[in-house]
Design a protein around this motif. Structure first.
Motif, short mmCIF file in Angstrom:
data_model
loop_
_atom_site.label_atom_id
_atom_site.label_comp_id
_atom_site.label_asym_id
_atom_site.label_seq_id
_atom_site.Cartn_x
_atom_site.Cartn_y
_atom_site.Cartn_z
N LYS A 54 0.87 -1.18 0.00
CA LYS A 54 0.00 0.00 0.00
C LYS A 54 0.91 1.22 0.00
O LYS A 54 1.47 1.58 1.04
CB LYS A 54 -0.92 -0.03 1.22
CG LYS A 54 -1.88 1.13 1.33
CD LYS A 54 -2.86 0.87 2.48
CE LYS A 54 -3.75 2.05 2.77
NZ LYS A 54 -4.78 1.73 3.80
N VAL A 55 1.08 1.80 -1.18
CA VAL A 55 1.97 2.97 -1.29
C VAL A 55 1.36 4.12 -0.48
O VAL A 55 0.24 4.55 -0.76
CB VAL A 55 2.13 3.40 -2.76
CG1 VAL A 55 3.02 4.63 -2.84
CG2 VAL A 55 2.72 2.25 -3.59
N PRO A 56 2.09 4.61 0.52
CA PRO A 56 1.52 5.64 1.41
C PRO A 56 1.56 7.04 0.79
O PRO A 56 2.22 7.94 1.31
CB PRO A 56 2.41 5.54 2.65
CG PRO A 56 3.73 5.12 2.11
CD PRO A 56 3.45 4.22 0.93
N VAL A 57 0.85 7.21 -0.28
CA VAL A 57 0.92 8.47 -1.02
C VAL A 57 0.49 9.66 -0.17
O VAL A 57 1.08 10.74 -0.25
CB VAL A 57 0.04 8.39 -2.29
CG1 VAL A 57 0.06 9.72 -3.02
CG2 VAL A 57 0.53 7.28 -3.20
N GLU A 58 -0.55 9.44 0.64
CA GLU A 58 -1.02 10.57 1.46
C GLU A 58 0.06 11.01 2.44
O GLU A 58 0.27 12.21 2.63
CB GLU A 58 -2.28 10.16 2.21
CG GLU A 58 -3.52 10.10 1.33
CD GLU A 58 -4.78 10.29 2.16
OE1 GLU A 58 -4.91 9.58 3.16
OE2 GLU A 58 -5.59 11.14 1.80
N GLU A 85 10.87 -0.56 -3.11
CA GLU A 85 11.65 -1.71 -2.64
C GLU A 85 11.68 -1.77 -1.12
O GLU A 85 11.62 -2.85 -0.53
CB GLU A 85 13.07 -1.65 -3.22
CG GLU A 85 13.11 -1.96 -4.72
CD GLU A 85 14.48 -1.76 -5.34
OE1 GLU A 85 15.24 -0.93 -4.80
OE2 GLU A 85 14.77 -2.40 -6.36
N GLU A 86 11.77 -0.61 -0.49
CA GLU A 86 11.76 -0.57 0.98
C GLU A 86 10.42 -1.09 1.53
O GLU A 86 10.38 -1.83 2.52
CB GLU A 86 11.99 0.86 1.47
CG GLU A 86 13.41 1.38 1.24
CD GLU A 86 13.54 2.88 1.43
OE1 GLU A 86 14.65 3.40 1.21
OE2 GLU A 86 12.53 3.52 1.78
N LEU A 87 9.35 -0.66 0.88
CA LEU A 87 8.01 -1.11 1.32
C LEU A 87 7.86 -2.62 1.16
O LEU A 87 7.28 -3.29 2.02
CB LEU A 87 6.92 -0.37 0.54
CG LEU A 87 6.75 1.13 0.86
CD1 LEU A 87 5.93 1.82 -0.21
CD2 LEU A 87 6.07 1.29 2.22
N ALA A 89 10.31 -4.79 1.15
CA ALA A 89 11.18 -5.44 2.14
C ALA A 89 10.53 -5.40 3.52
O ALA A 89 10.57 -6.38 4.27
CB ALA A 89 12.53 -4.73 2.17
N ALA A 90 9.93 -4.24 3.85
CA ALA A 90 9.28 -4.11 5.16
C ALA A 90 8.11 -5.08 5.29
O ALA A 90 7.87 -5.66 6.35
CB ALA A 90 8.79 -2.68 5.36
N LYS A 91 7.41 -5.26 4.19
CA LYS A 91 6.29 -6.20 4.20
C LYS A 91 6.79 -7.62 4.44
O LYS A 91 6.20 -8.39 5.20
CB LYS A 91 5.55 -6.12 2.86
CG LYS A 91 4.38 -7.06 2.74
CD LYS A 91 3.91 -7.11 1.29
CE LYS A 91 3.00 -8.30 1.08
NZ LYS A 91 3.02 -8.74 -0.32
N GLY A 92 7.93 -7.95 3.80
CA GLY A 92 8.50 -9.28 3.96
C GLY A 92 8.92 -9.55 5.38
O GLY A 92 8.82 -10.68 5.88
N GLN A 93 9.38 -8.48 6.07
CA GLN A 93 9.81 -8.64 7.46
C GLN A 93 8.63 -8.72 8.42
O GLN A 93 8.73 -9.27 9.50
CB GLN A 93 10.71 -7.47 7.86
CG GLN A 93 12.07 -7.51 7.17
CD GLN A 93 12.84 -6.22 7.36
OE1 GLN A 93 12.35 -5.28 7.98
NE2 GLN A 93 14.05 -6.18 6.82
N GLY A 94 7.51 -8.05 7.96
CA GLY A 94 6.34 -8.02 8.84
C GLY A 94 5.70 -9.37 8.89
O GLY A 94 5.03 -9.73 9.80
#
Lengths: 94, 151
Positions: A54-58, A85-87, A89-94
């Motif tokens: 979920k790209v945090p555009v807001e 890519e960071e998002l 990666a963060a999802k993979g860690q979550g």
């Protein structure tokens, strides 16, 4: 697997009138490619689906508007790809 | 339905998970039908789209606790499969298929007497209510059509 940059560039070309060959790592999505807000919404939806995030555009927009981050950090293609890519990666860690 | 006032959803039947079910009945008479079409009244396709968009909007309002107002941003793959005239019962459903940052996408459809009338993919932007009067009006309308309104 293609790089995040290539996948995002493909998505932009598919969801706007921008030609794929005109999209470079240094292209600013708004200023250089001329993506309007509605096309950008379609592009974000496609990126969300493509990467499962979920790209945090807001949040990004609020940071830019508040002067807490330069627009280039999120809206220049190479940086946008890095953020995605960071998002992922963060999802993979979550 | 009051087509001239864009009151397209008569009653919310249920919200289950990410899906809303609602119903409406097309009016027996309306100035809209006088022009569309003379001697052969039909619900305009754009008003069927509006009906689907409003159902999706009520869904998002329910899911976000009336914290943000949905506004129609795009309509894709809209297909009108059968005609609808005056006095027709409509069963409207909308399911959120994606919850994005500041927007959501819903798959919506309308059926009448078991027959599919239309369907579309609806994208709505969501943003803080731009006016207190609008929020109050939305809450009042929600209560009138059977949608639970948070305090």
């Amino acid at each position: 697997m293609s790089s995040a940059f290539d996948r995002i560039a493909d998505i932009i070309a598919e969801n706007s009138e921008v030609k794929r060959e005109d999209i470079t790592p240094d292209s600013h999505v708004i200023n250089d490619l001329g993506i309007d807000s509605l096309d950008f919404l379609d592009i974000v939806f496609a990126i969300d689906k493509e990467f499962g995030i979920k790209v945090p555009v807001e949040q990004w927009t609020q940071e830019v508007n508040a002067g807490k981050a330069p627009a280039e950090q999120y809206f220049v293609m190479k940086n946008l790809a890095a953020r995605i890519e960071e998002l992922v990666a963060a999802k993979g860690q979550g | 339905m009051r087509l001239e006032h864009f009151l397209m959803v008569d009653r919310i039947l249920a919200i289950e998970g990410e899906e809303i079910r609602a119903e409406s009945t097309t009016p027996d008479t309306s100035p809209v039908f006088e022009g569309h079409f003379p001697g052969h009244p039909l619900m305009p396709g754009v008003l069927l789209v509006e009906t689907m968009a409003q159902a999706a909007g009520w869904l998002l309002l329910a899911l976000n606790g009336f914290s943000r107002m949905p506004f129609l941003a795009s309509v894709k793959e809209a297909k009108f499969r059968a005609f609808v005239g005056p006095g027709a019962p409509l069963a409207i459903t909308a399911r959120r298929i994606h919850d994005g940052s500041g927007y959501a996408v819903a798959a919506a459809r309308i059926e009448s007497a078991g027959k599919r009338i239309c369907d579309a993919e609806i994208t709505l932007r969501t943003m803080p209510f731009p006016a207190p009067d609008l929020e109050a009006a939305m809450r009042a309308r929600a209560a009138a059509i059977g949608l639970a309104v948070p305090a």
